[in-house]
Enzyme design. Sequence first.
Site, PDB file in Angstrom:
ATOM      1  N   ALA A  16       0.902  -1.244  -0.021  1.00 12.76           N
ATOM      2  CA  ALA A  16      -0.190   0.027   0.095  1.00 12.76           C
ATOM      3  C   ALA A  16       0.654   1.308   0.043  1.00 12.76           C
ATOM      4  CB  ALA A  16      -0.976   0.089   1.112  1.00 12.76           C
TER       5      ALA A  16
ATOM      6  N   THR B 275       0.086   5.033  -1.503  1.00 13.10           N
ATOM      7  CA  THR B 275      -0.358   6.385  -0.842  1.00 13.10           C
ATOM      8  C   THR B 275       0.045   7.783  -1.471  1.00 13.10           C
ATOM      9  OG1 THR B 275       1.527   5.877   0.803  1.00 13.10           O
ATOM     10  CG2 THR B 275      -0.761   5.237   1.481  1.00 13.10           C
TER      11      THR B 275
ATOM     12  N   PHE C 190      -5.837   1.218   3.174  1.00 13.27           N
ATOM     13  CA  PHE C 190      -7.070   0.811   3.752  1.00 13.27           C
ATOM     14  C   PHE C 190      -7.076  -0.083   4.997  1.00 13.27           C
ATOM     15  CE2 PHE C 190      -7.026  -1.392  -0.230  1.00 13.27           C
ATOM     16  CZ  PHE C 190      -7.625  -2.398  -0.080  1.00 13.27           C
TER      17      PHE C 190
ATOM     18  N   HIS D  88      -3.111  -9.827  -4.774  1.00 10.86           N
ATOM     19  CA  HIS D  88      -4.405  -9.913  -4.272  1.00 10.86           C
ATOM     20  C   HIS D  88      -5.555  -9.513  -5.246  1.00 10.86           C
ATOM     21  CE1 HIS D  88      -3.115  -8.857   0.023  1.00 10.86           C
ATOM     22  NE2 HIS D  88      -2.809  -9.971  -0.295  1.00 10.86           N
TER      23      HIS D  88
ATOM     24  N   CYS E 103     -18.742 -13.184 -12.885  1.00 16.52           N
ATOM     25  CA  CYS E 103     -20.054 -13.398 -12.339  1.00 16.52           C
ATOM     26  C   CYS E 103     -20.293 -14.475 -11.204  1.00 16.52           C
ATOM     27  CB  CYS E 103     -21.070 -13.815 -13.652  1.00 16.52           C
ATOM     28  SG  CYS E 103     -22.639 -14.187 -13.114  1.00 16.52           S
TER      29      CYS E 103
ATOM     30  N   CYS F 219     -22.511 -17.586 -13.395  1.00 13.60           N
ATOM     31  CA  CYS F 219     -22.303 -18.456 -14.410  1.00 13.60           C
ATOM     32  C   CYS F 219     -20.812 -18.171 -14.629  1.00 13.60           C
ATOM     33  CB  CYS F 219     -22.680 -17.982 -15.674  1.00 13.60           C
ATOM     34  SG  CYS F 219     -22.208 -16.143 -16.219  1.00 13.60           S
TER      35      CYS F 219
ATOM     36  N   CYS G  52     -24.406  -9.347 -14.552  1.00 11.04           N
ATOM     37  CA  CYS G  52     -23.892 -10.098 -15.517  1.00 11.04           C
ATOM     38  C   CYS G  52     -24.693  -9.956 -16.800  1.00 11.04           C
ATOM     39  CB  CYS G  52     -23.842 -11.408 -15.135  1.00 11.04           C
ATOM     40  SG  CYS G  52     -23.233 -12.593 -16.479  1.00 11.04           S
TER      41      CYS G  52
ATOM     42  N   CYS H 170     -26.192 -13.573 -17.832  1.00 11.78           N
ATOM     43  CA  CYS H 170     -27.451 -14.337 -17.049  1.00 11.78           C
ATOM     44  C   CYS H 170     -27.940 -13.425 -15.845  1.00 11.78           C
ATOM     45  CB  CYS H 170     -26.735 -15.656 -16.072  1.00 11.78           C
ATOM     46  SG  CYS H 170     -25.684 -15.311 -14.766  1.00 11.78           S
TER      47      CYS H 170
ATOM     48  N   ASN I  26      10.634   1.629   3.093  1.00 10.58           N
ATOM     49  CA  ASN I  26       9.360   1.732   4.088  1.00 10.58           C
ATOM     50  C   ASN I  26       9.574   2.731   5.115  1.00 10.58           C
ATOM     51  OD1 ASN I  26       6.591   0.488   4.199  1.00 10.58           O
ATOM     52  ND2 ASN I  26       7.271  -0.182   5.908  1.00 10.58           N
TER      53      ASN I  26
HETATM   54 ZN    ZN Z   1     -23.560 -14.530 -15.356  1.00 13.25          ZN
END
Ligand code: ZN
Length: 258
Positions: free
Chosen positions: A31, A35, A42, A127, A135, A138, A160, A163, A226
């Site tokens: 992070a 910044t 966060f 991450h 979705c 699906c 989505c 679907c 750091n």
């Molecule tokens: Zn979907």
Amino acid sequence: MSSTTQDIAENILRSADLIKNSHHVVVLTGAGISTPSGIPDFRSPGIGLWTRYLPMEVASLTAFRHDPEKFYTWLHPLTSNMLSAKPNPAHYALAELQASGYISTIITKNIDGLHTRAGAINVLELHGSMNSLTCINCFQQVPSEGLIHEFVEHCTVPRCKYCGGIMKPDVILYEEQLPVKIWNKAEEASQRCDLMLIAGTSLEVMPSAKLPILALDNGAELIIINNMPTYVDVRAGVIIREDVAQVLPMILQEVCGA
Ligand code: ZN
């Protein structure tokens, strides 16, 4: 204890020497590198995003499935912040070091995509990122462009187009495993490197915090930039406790010249 200007200049020279004399340099960022682009860490106390809600209450897989609206309401300020953020001199300096052949891989815990936007390649986003959505019904994956802008503008839950299911950003929530392929590549790169440059992370969150140990076990040197101490400081060749957006361009200058 703050470093003197002379200490910093010496550490920049030492960092540049290490980078020039290494064959396989891996960078690990967190992070703190974003910044200066205006993206708050966060997880930091007092910043709000984590402190206004208990993270497990909104940013876990269970919470997302149970109450996606609440999740998206929580995500909204972070997303609009990220969309307007731009890479800073630290991102550009790393991208340029990489383009000049000094850095092979960049491993990041950030989901903001700023390394790539600065021109870096071979970025392992541990991450995940906000660049795509999947979705939950699906499993169709789509680029977030468009959907995310619409979400930021109207704060409606992305759906989505195939679907009608709810779309989840491809970021790793609590209770979710890190993406296996990317994690394996990060482990491999860390085990192979002879220098790891750690920038803007205090290495407080496992499992990414153990990557420097894999590097050290391989005999690699560590450079840590750091503003807070980390648990591997005692084993680092160079520690620079300054703003990454100031220090990395100075290292770049020293490595590549004017
Ligand atoms: Zn979907």
